[in-house]
Design a protein around this motif. Sequence first.
Motif, mmCIF file in Angstrom:
data_model
loop_
_atom_site.group_PDB
_atom_site.id
_atom_site.type_symbol
_atom_site.label_atom_id
_atom_site.label_comp_id
_atom_site.label_asym_id
_atom_site.label_seq_id
_atom_site.Cartn_x
_atom_site.Cartn_y
_atom_site.Cartn_z
ATOM 1 N N LYS A 34 -0.157 -2.423 3.435
ATOM 2 C CA LYS A 34 -1.467 -2.642 2.796
ATOM 3 C C LYS A 34 -1.395 -3.707 1.709
ATOM 4 C CE LYS A 34 -3.319 0.396 -0.045
ATOM 5 N NZ LYS A 34 -4.002 1.605 -0.604
ATOM 6 N N ASP A 35 -0.330 -3.712 0.937
ATOM 7 C CA ASP A 35 -0.187 -4.727 -0.110
ATOM 8 C C ASP A 35 -0.092 -6.128 0.493
ATOM 9 O OD1 ASP A 35 -0.262 -2.798 -2.075
ATOM 10 O OD2 ASP A 35 1.920 -2.579 -2.167
ATOM 11 N N ASN B 34 -2.564 -9.360 -0.137
ATOM 12 C CA ASN B 34 -2.057 -10.683 -0.490
ATOM 13 C C ASN B 34 -2.579 -11.751 0.473
ATOM 14 O OD1 ASN B 34 -0.194 -12.517 -1.976
ATOM 15 N ND2 ASN B 34 0.856 -12.610 0.003
ATOM 16 N N ASP C 159 -10.269 -0.739 -0.760
ATOM 17 C CA ASP C 159 -9.008 -0.028 -0.572
ATOM 18 C C ASP C 159 -9.021 0.757 0.739
ATOM 19 O OD1 ASP C 159 -6.386 1.039 -1.856
ATOM 20 O OD2 ASP C 159 -7.461 2.857 -1.284
#
Length: 592
Positions: free
Chosen positions: A234-235, A239, A220
């Motif tokens: 960030k997501d 992905n 993270d």
Amino acid sequence: MKQFFKFVLATIVGVTLMAVIGLALLLGLIAAAAGSDKAVDVEANSVLHIKFTSPINERTPNNPLANLGFLGLDGDKSIGLNDILASIKKAKTDNNIKGIFLDESYMMSGQATTEEIRNALIDFKKSKKFVIAYSEIYTQGFYYLASVADKVYINPKGIFEFRGFSSEITFLKGALDKLGIEAQVIKVGTYKSAVEPYILTKMSDANRLQVTSYLGSMYDHFLTGIAKSRNINKDSLFNYANSGLIQQPEDALKYKLVDGLKYKDEILSDLKSRTGKAEKKDLSGVELADYLKSGSKPETDPKDVTSSNRIAVVYASGEITGGDGDDNTIGSETISKALRKVRMDDKVKAVVLRVNSPGGSSLASDVIWREVMLTKKVKPIIVSMGDVAASGGYYIACAADSIIAEPNTITGSIGIFAILPNMQKLFNDKLGLSFDGVKTGKYADLGDVSRPLSPEERAILQNSVNHGYDDFTKAVANGRGKTQQYINSIGQGRVWTGTQALKIGLVDKLGNINDAIASAAKKANLKGYKLVAYPEQKSIFNKFGEGLTAEVKAHFVKAELGENYRYYEQIKGVTKMMRTPQARMPYDVIIK
């Protein structure tokens, strides 16, 4: 008689040849020492060339082999984190340096070390000077560092790794069973999983839980840093990795992880343009190793270097053992002497203990802990945690006034274990050996590896380990101002990241070694000070007399095994863990 003279002559020739080789080696060492301090001039409009191809230790080693090219021993010159950070900081205000070129590197360093260099580059950019990154192969570690650059380029046919973190453990139980060796384990701590490779064939549920937790925390932080530097959600980054979308350099460009696909000659042309050099002229550049020799040696924090006040930085790096240590091993005697010396030196007003260790001998850890306690009574002592400060590494840190860790520092692992091999089947069934003898007491042969432990003997060892764990948790509780019951609840051998450790009270602040130095100066009310490093590094001539053979051996083993050298080190460590109770992290965390 003729044969006799032939042997005598051969002996004389052999002795003479060895003397010549020894003299050549000595002259080489002298030449290396003389050349190592030779100042290097930095031309105007230069680029600082940074390329990491060697393991990054806490301090630049005083290496007698670095300049001995005539022996074929001149590999990559390892530069310590201390000098890397100092050089980047110096380059920030050096008018001759116009920018930094991060060249293709393989980050042979832990996550926290990479973090410190990355933060130094972010600070460098405040000068408005450029940072350009280029590589044919981007490992995840190097990309994390390079992502802060103004421009990130990759070779059009290169390799870009972006797939997430993984942690793997090698289990030895099957091999031990085949050899007829039983690992008799005595431990305290649900999560103290350093023993698992010897008694299991896969991860326990508790260990899987803790690895999932701290690896997720590290990942993270990794994604958060890249997201901020590259201005990508960030997501979305998660992905890209999870879906395997980054397979070719074109993919990295498409998803904005890099700024262009270029060959090396195009990068050099770009750098020439940025520094005002004509295309046909050579680029003015200086290697990091040479930059260290330019002018005065860079200070980690040049606060009024004329002051008589000192802040001592005591480096404790490597496995914790009894006796003397070196740059890569924490010897309890060596570190204890260093702490005593700075404690008694009136010019030293504060101490920073830099810890980068997975732990080791619980006894040696306690010896160092005692010296930290005594130092704390007379002057401020601040701990700065590197890549890992776990188990025994946390033990020696817990008594300090305050503890500062990087977000991705591996810490905690508060637990104790011991392993005693039972080799009866190996001796009896495989080798056909048997043993017999006499003894004067029931427990006189306690620890004999040729037979299994009796229930009474196991109870004695378990009691010793329990006592060690009680001492450990009590020391942490006293040092952190917590109850022993609370420390036990977050202990049990569980591993945490720096970010997690801050939340549960095992560390006080997230930051780097310079933050620790600033904290020490503030606590000692210092406005001006010099930095002094301990333990003192031995000169090349000391090493010539004491450990040159070992260094030569290590050099060739590392050259042959490459990154697999860590497995060789792990195998050597197995025997050490079977001697005394250990306060050691479960395993090494390797993230590629």
